[in-house]
Design an enzyme around this catalytic site. Structure first.
Site, PDB file in Angstrom:
ATOM      1  N   ARG A 112       0.915  -1.190  -0.041  1.00  0.00           N
ATOM      2  CA  ARG A 112      -0.040  -0.009   0.011  1.00  0.00           C
ATOM      3  C   ARG A 112       1.017   1.039  -0.063  1.00  0.00           C
ATOM      4  NH1 ARG A 112      -5.298   1.652   3.223  1.00  0.00           N
ATOM      5  NH2 ARG A 112      -6.204   0.127   1.592  1.00  0.00           N
ATOM      6  N   HIS A 139      -7.276   0.656  -6.669  1.00  0.00           N
ATOM      7  CA  HIS A 139      -7.430  -0.066  -5.573  1.00  0.00           C
ATOM      8  C   HIS A 139      -7.861  -1.536  -6.094  1.00  0.00           C
ATOM      9  CE1 HIS A 139      -7.777  -1.273  -1.746  1.00  0.00           C
ATOM     10  NE2 HIS A 139      -8.721  -0.352  -1.123  1.00  0.00           N
ATOM     11  N   GLN A 142      -9.959  -4.077  -3.886  1.00  0.00           N
ATOM     12  CA  GLN A 142     -11.380  -3.313  -3.330  1.00  0.00           C
ATOM     13  C   GLN A 142     -12.511  -3.661  -4.519  1.00  0.00           C
ATOM     14  OE1 GLN A 142     -12.313  -1.713  -0.533  1.00  0.00           O
ATOM     15  NE2 GLN A 142     -14.482  -2.293  -1.274  1.00  0.00           N
ATOM     16  N   ASP A 235     -17.532   7.358  -2.025  1.00  0.00           N
ATOM     17  CA  ASP A 235     -16.235   7.131  -1.285  1.00  0.00           C
ATOM     18  C   ASP A 235     -15.950   8.367  -0.394  1.00  0.00           C
ATOM     19  OD1 ASP A 235     -14.083   6.428  -0.029  1.00  0.00           O
ATOM     20  OD2 ASP A 235     -12.846   6.155  -2.029  1.00  0.00           O
ATOM     21  N   CYS A 275     -16.700   1.818   0.034  1.00  0.00           N
ATOM     22  CA  CYS A 275     -15.634   0.895   0.371  1.00  0.00           C
ATOM     23  C   CYS A 275     -15.161   0.900   1.901  1.00  0.00           C
ATOM     24  CB  CYS A 275     -14.560   1.341  -0.563  1.00  0.00           C
ATOM     25  SG  CYS A 275     -14.026   3.025  -0.399  1.00  0.00           S
ATOM     26  N   ARG A 303     -13.933  -8.577   1.066  1.00  0.00           N
ATOM     27  CA  ARG A 303     -12.330  -8.231   1.093  1.00  0.00           C
ATOM     28  C   ARG A 303     -11.580  -9.561   1.149  1.00  0.00           C
ATOM     29  NH1 ARG A 303     -10.565  -2.953   0.889  1.00  0.00           N
ATOM     30  NH2 ARG A 303      -8.645  -4.388   0.214  1.00  0.00           N
TER      31      ARG A 303
END
Ligand code: CP
Length: 323
Positions: A112, A139, A142, A235, A275, A303
């Site tokens: 990340r 991402h 996700q 988001d 998310c 996830r």
């Protein structure tokens, strides 16, 4: 013997962006995720026995970190985690040197990071699969979990309309849109000009989705974006590292808040997705995120299931798994 289709040839590959996989490979990962979700832990435990996943995070995480760690553990593997001053890509040595060293310790690496370019250099030099656990550009983990969640809700992805409202330039919006058009869905972005996807990205989505029936359009009017949609997704308005823009974003994105009135323009069966983490009262109201059509916690759970499938596909030949 395969029940549905041959296993995808993903072993040894990287996943930095959704478009690193084909539509068929994405579909196979989703089938594998659904298969593993329906199996008891005793049936999963041997899949990654003896494998080590290195997780290197420059930014905070709850879901990505814990879901990967639990996924790896439940598949019989082991995780090593480093963050902050222990690992910052390209700071103590080149991304290439770090990748070559870590490839000798771990069977796969999740990173990340902030900017995408050093991650791409790291992945190019690594000799084990590298997974993007979030960068400024993408991402993908996700998005795979999001597709699993939508497919569970509707039994399909093709032909659905996914409306994303808010900051339509962020990494979550980009990866969601790539996955949705690959799966044959229509994406509606609802965003002001300051947060609208670039024309080049819209053109890319058109090329990516065309063979599969997927397409994308951007609307300045949030009601037009959401009208009749099967999925309404938002988001946070300000991504990690862009806090200096928070005031401006609150001002320009306020009309794109998903509240009861905006959500009412979606199809009667529409689901709400986010998310997480959410800033309740900003991009979504409590009433919507706590409503009966919100699937945000299933989405968060997925996830783990999606990443189990991804790890199994990248680290094994999937022999004996009926997908
Ligand atoms: N959605 C997501 O990536 O959550 P975290 O930042 O907590 O990992």
């Amino acid at each position: 013997m395969y029940a549905v289709a041959p296993a995808p040839r993903l072993q040894g590959r990287n996943l930095l962006r959704v478009s690193d996989v084909t539509a068929e490979e994405l579909s196979a990962i989703l089938r594998l995720a659904a298969y593993l979700k329906g199996r008891g832990l005793n049936e999963q435990l041997a899949l990654l026995r003896g494998k080590t996943l290195a997780m290197l995070f420059e930014k905070p995480s709850l879901r990505t970190r814990v879901s990967f760690e639990v996924a790896m553990t439940q598949l019989g593997g082991h995780v090593v985690f480093a963050q902050g001053n222990e690992f910052s890509i390209g700071s103590r040595e080149t991304p290439e040197d770090a990748a070559r060293v870590l490839s000798r310790y771990a069977h796969a690496i999740v990173i990340r990071t902030h900017t995408h370019e050093p991650l791409a250099r790291f992945a190019e030099a690594a000799t084990v699969p590298v997974i993007n656990g979030l960068s400024a550009a993408a991402h993908p983990c996700q998005a795979i979990a999001d597709m699993l969640t939508i497919e569970e809700s509707f039994g399909t992805l093709a032909g659905l309309c996914v409306a994303y409202v808010g900051d339509a330039r962020n990494n979550v919006a980009i990866s969601l849109a790539e996955a949705a058009v690959l799966a044959g869905a229509t994406v509606h972005f609802g965003a002001p000009n300051s947060h609208r996807p670039s024309e080049s990205f819209l053109a890319w989505l058109k090329r990516l989705g065309k063979p599969h029936g997927g397409s994308a359009r951007a609307f300045a009017n949030p009601v037009r974006a959401v009208r009749g949609a099967d999925v309404v997704y938002t988001d946070v308005w300000t991504s990690m590292g862009e806090e200096a823009l928070a005031e401006r974003n609150r001002a320009v994105l306020a009309p794109y808040r998903v509240d009861k009135a905006l959500f009412a323009h979606a199809a009667p069966h529409a689901i709400f997705m986010h998310c997480l983490p959410a800033h309740r009262g900003e991009e979504v109201t409590d009433e919507v995120i706590e409503g009966t059509r919100s699937v945000v916690f299933t989405q968060a759970e997925n996830r783990m299931h999606a990443q189990k499938a991804l790890l199994a596909a990248l680290l094994t030949d999937l022999r004996g798994i009926p997908i």
